[in-house]
Design a protein around this motif. Sequence first.
Motif, mmCIF file in Angstrom:
data_model
loop_
_atom_site.group_PDB
_atom_site.id
_atom_site.type_symbol
_atom_site.label_atom_id
_atom_site.label_comp_id
_atom_site.label_asym_id
_atom_site.label_seq_id
_atom_site.Cartn_x
_atom_site.Cartn_y
_atom_site.Cartn_z
ATOM 1 N N THR A 71 -16.539 -62.649 5.699
ATOM 2 C CA THR A 71 -15.186 -62.305 6.152
ATOM 3 C C THR A 71 -15.128 -60.875 6.661
ATOM 4 N N PRO A 240 -7.520 -63.726 5.617
ATOM 5 C CA PRO A 240 -7.400 -64.781 4.600
ATOM 6 C C PRO A 240 -7.523 -66.188 5.176
ATOM 7 N N ALA A 243 -11.190 -66.672 5.505
ATOM 8 C CA ALA A 243 -11.768 -66.848 4.173
ATOM 9 C C ALA A 243 -11.447 -68.224 3.611
ATOM 10 N N LEU A 244 -10.243 -68.719 3.882
ATOM 11 C CA LEU A 244 -9.869 -70.053 3.414
ATOM 12 C C LEU A 244 -10.797 -71.113 4.005
ATOM 13 N N VAL A 261 -9.617 -66.157 -1.508
ATOM 14 C CA VAL A 261 -8.638 -66.112 -0.418
ATOM 15 C C VAL A 261 -7.671 -64.951 -0.627
ATOM 16 N N TRP A 304 0.053 -66.566 0.677
ATOM 17 C CA TRP A 304 -1.337 -67.026 0.607
ATOM 18 C C TRP A 304 -1.660 -67.636 -0.748
ATOM 19 N N ALA A 308 -3.229 -71.240 -0.668
ATOM 20 C CA ALA A 308 -4.532 -71.465 -1.306
ATOM 21 C C ALA A 308 -4.409 -72.399 -2.503
#
Length: 315
Positions: A71, A240, A243-244, A261, A304, A308
């Motif tokens: 990331t 994010p 990253a997810l 996340v 988030w 997530a």
Amino acid sequence: MLTVMTQMGALIVAGVVWRLLRPGGLDADTARRVLTTLVYYLLLPALVLQVLWTAPLGLDSLRIALVAGTTVLAMVGVTLLACRACLAERGAVGAMLLAAAWPNATYLGLPVLDSLFGDAGRAVAIQYDLFACLPLLLTLGILLARHYGDPEAVRLYGGGGAIRGLAAVPSIWAAVLGVALNLAGLPLVTWLDTWLGFLADSVAPLMLFSLGLALVFDRFRGRDLRPLVMVSVIQLLIAPLFALGLVWWVGLEGVPGVGSVLEAAMPAMVLGLVFCDRFRLDTGLYAVAVTLTTALSLLTLPLWFAIAGHLVPGG
């Protein structure tokens, strides 16, 4: 999550109020240096040692490091592309790269994950930072700061070698020791666990208060609007989201997945101010980026967390 963010925000605001009122004549920068030095050399290493000595280490640790490192690298690339559109000066580009690519994984991420998930959250935050973000900061981050910094500053101060930089971080040594003791199967005796816990419990509130001390509200310039919008979008939305996707791809589930996340969704790190000052990047832009992304993160982090928690298996 709303309760957690309210509590976190209250401690950050307390630091902001201290900056404005200067109780006892102690200015915010002096107070912040004292507190962060205490955390850096004593309290945080104690926390790292305690957590990594007792945390389950395995494939999830590698997955967390992979998500974190990938990331950061991806956001460096995205920021470089974005900088072409904003036509920023070299010093501003360097500041944008540090602000957009590296999250505040420890000073805000650790207290947030600790409050949400307890010991499991602490483990995710520490592994996310120490296994990937910090090593990349002290290698790639320094190279970028040198490249975009003032040539005279680079000549005077240099950047220090990567190994030398990592070796100077107390938490790195605490992490190495903690992992070694963990893998060796040596138990953490009760009295030492209690003592380390006593030190570790001070980390979160002091970090949040110090973050508030670092926020500034008097350095905004009109020409900074476009870079600040780009940094905020990259750090709080694109990172994010990326990253997810990685969490899904590598199969991270439960607290490690959700925590990774959230770590990617953290605002710009305070530590970048040191690199901006040292290499004469645009420190004013970076300081405002930290303030703005920190304020906005109080709104985006609950979002988030909900996303997530819904999309990450076991979240």
